[in-house]
Every structure is written in C-alpha cells, then in structure tokens.
Write an enzyme that holds these catalytic residues in place. Structure first.
Site, PDB file in Angstrom:
ATOM      1  N   CYS A   8       0.842  -1.200   0.000  1.00 54.74           N
ATOM      2  CA  CYS A   8       0.000   0.000   0.000  1.00 54.74           C
ATOM      3  C   CYS A   8       0.881   1.254   0.000  1.00 54.74           C
ATOM      4  O   CYS A   8       1.539   1.522  -0.988  1.00 54.74           O
ATOM      5  CB  CYS A   8      -0.986  -0.028   1.168  1.00 54.74           C
ATOM      6  SG  CYS A   8      -2.389   1.085   0.886  1.00 54.74           S
ATOM      7  N   HIS A  65      -3.631  -5.119   0.747  1.00 57.56           N
ATOM      8  CA  HIS A  65      -3.082  -5.456   2.068  1.00 57.56           C
ATOM      9  C   HIS A  65      -3.051  -6.964   2.293  1.00 57.56           C
ATOM     10  O   HIS A  65      -3.912  -7.504   2.993  1.00 57.56           O
ATOM     11  CB  HIS A  65      -3.905  -4.773   3.167  1.00 57.56           C
ATOM     12  CG  HIS A  65      -3.601  -3.316   3.319  1.00 57.56           C
ATOM     13  ND1 HIS A  65      -2.543  -2.851   4.070  1.00 57.56           N
ATOM     14  CD2 HIS A  65      -4.196  -2.221   2.786  1.00 57.56           C
ATOM     15  CE1 HIS A  65      -2.509  -1.522   4.014  1.00 57.56           C
ATOM     16  NE2 HIS A  65      -3.508  -1.115   3.241  1.00 57.56           N
ATOM     17  N   GLU A 108      -1.251  -8.666   4.217  1.00 58.48           N
ATOM     18  CA  GLU A 108      -1.080  -9.030   5.640  1.00 58.48           C
ATOM     19  C   GLU A 108      -2.425  -9.182   6.341  1.00 58.48           C
ATOM     20  O   GLU A 108      -2.527  -9.886   7.339  1.00 58.48           O
ATOM     21  CB  GLU A 108      -0.178  -8.011   6.346  1.00 58.48           C
ATOM     22  CG  GLU A 108      -0.851  -6.727   6.823  1.00 58.48           C
ATOM     23  CD  GLU A 108      -1.177  -5.747   5.692  1.00 58.48           C
ATOM     24  OE1 GLU A 108      -0.886  -6.043   4.517  1.00 58.48           O
ATOM     25  OE2 GLU A 108      -1.736  -4.670   6.003  1.00 58.48           O
TER      26      GLU A 108
END
Ligand code: MN
Length: 247
Positions: A112, A222, A224
């Site tokens: 990001c 994202h 994660e």
C-alpha cells in the site's frame, strides 16, 4: 546472513494525534513476516538517514508497510489538500532505505503506502488522489462497515514475473484483493513494470523488471490482512523471506 532467520527491517510510523508521541505499525505485518520464517526488526523514523543506510547491510530484507501519504514534494510535485497523514521523518527514512536497498539488490516488499514509497524512491510518481485524477475510477478506499480483509475488487496479473511467481498464479489470472487506498502509482519508475491492474485500470502492483534475481515488488492491497486464510497471499511474504535468506 550469518545463519538463523533472515532479518526483515520494517520501518515504523509515528502515531498522529497521540500524546506522548508513539512509533508503531500494525501487528499484522509483523505476524506475516514471522509466519513466513523471517525475524522482523522494527525501525523508528530517523532523519539521520546516512546512519541507517550505513548499517543497512545488517539486514537481509526490507518490508515497507502501509500508512499515510508520501509528501508530493518527494516526487517533484506540490502537495495538495488531498495529501493526508503526513509523516515527513518516515518518508525520509523509508525513501532512503528503499533507495539503498535497491542499490544493493536487497529484497523489498512494499505494501500500500509501501508500494508508493518504492515507486517514489525509484523515481516514479503517484496520483495524489485517484478520485480527483481519474474520476472514472472506482472507489478504492476502505468501505465503512467492511472488515479490512473485504475483497473489494480483483486485479489482473499482467506479466510472468515476481508477483505472479509469489502468488503462484499465471499471467492473466484474476486475483481478488482488499483495497484501502486513495492514491496509486501514476508513472512507474524506470526499471519497473506494472505487474497488476484493477478492472478500472488503476495500477495495483509494480515490480522490478530485472533478471528475476533482484526482488522489489510493491502491491497496493493489504496481503497481511488476508493471512492466513488466503493461501496465495502467504507467498508474498515467503518470497520476501526466501529471497532475503538467499542474499
Ligand atoms: Mn485497489
């Protein structure tokens, strides 16, 4: 690397609006690196970037995390009112680290804001605000009421390269992703290629167009926040750690 888990440097943000000032990062980045077998090392912002760069070889890889906007002055523009969450010390720290890592061939994964930092560090430019620059684009911001892992749109993989290899998907594959950004890459940096786009054309990933040995990849979504349920996303972190181990 002297043995043991590869050291993955993760620069921190300064939390705004808090007294006393704190440095931090979402724990999901740390967990993702650990899950992939890396040892995260958290670095506070440091405007004495020469000190950081001089010691960068102590690390094996670099993870640039999400956060606020990079000051547009770092890519040759004047910051407009669209620029949010400015953290100048973090900008300086991350741009210096990314440039030094690129020069050394140290593996970099940008997520990001991190993809945007990678772009700027390597000489590319950003849209200060996607909606303002591209009125036809869809809304890539986080949608109220949705979890951070909400799969807001797909990205198509445009080449057989670092991203496709990490996700273990072929060129042309459509991959659902979460989306929480109002900026995006405008001009990719020299030496980089667009690796993925959203259906509206917005650039969602850039990667180094090298011989495949050097590893620098930025993704606009994202991953994660999609761990560990979306198995393909694990590959982004395991590739970073594996490349870091191989240096
Ligand atoms: Mn998006």
């Amino acid at each position: 690397m002297l043995g043991g888990a590869p050291l993955i440097a993760i620069p921190l943000a300064s939390a705004s609006g808090e007294a006393p000032l704190r440095h931090g990062i979402n724990a999901a980045y740390v967990a993702a690196v650990q899950m992939a077998g890396g040892l995260p090392v958290l670095l506070p912002p440091n405007e004495h970037t020469a000190d950081l760069v001089a010691r960068l070889d102590a690390f094996d890889g670099l993870l640039l995390a999400g956060g606020g906007d990079v000051l547009a002055e770092f890519y040759g523009q004047t910051s407009t009112a669209h620029i949010q969450g400015v953290d100048r010390a973090r900008d300086l720290t991350e741009i210096a680290l990314a440039q030094a890592a690129l020069a050394r061939g140290m593996p970099i994964l940008g997520i990001c804001r991190g993809a945007q930092v990678l772009c700027v560090a390597a000489g590319g430019t950003l849209y200060q605000d996607v909606q303002a620059a591209l009125p036809q684009a869809s809304d890539h911001r986080h949608r109220a009421g949705h979890a951070r892992g909400f799969l807001a749109h797909t990205v198509s993989l445009l080449r057989t390269g670092l991203l496709a290899q990490s996700l273990e998907r072929p060129r042309g594959a459509e991959v659902p992703v979460n989306s929480s950004h109002h900026q995006a890459v405008d001009t990719p940096p020299p030496g980089f290629e667009v690796a993925a786009r959203a259906p509206d054309g917005v650039i969602e990933a850039i990667e180094l167009n090298g011989d495949g040995r050097a590893y620098a990849l930025g993704v606009q979504w994202h991953p994660e926040e999609l761990m560990p349920t979306h198995r393909a996303m694990v590959g982004l972190f395991t590739m970073l750690v594996q490349r870091a181990a191989g240096r």
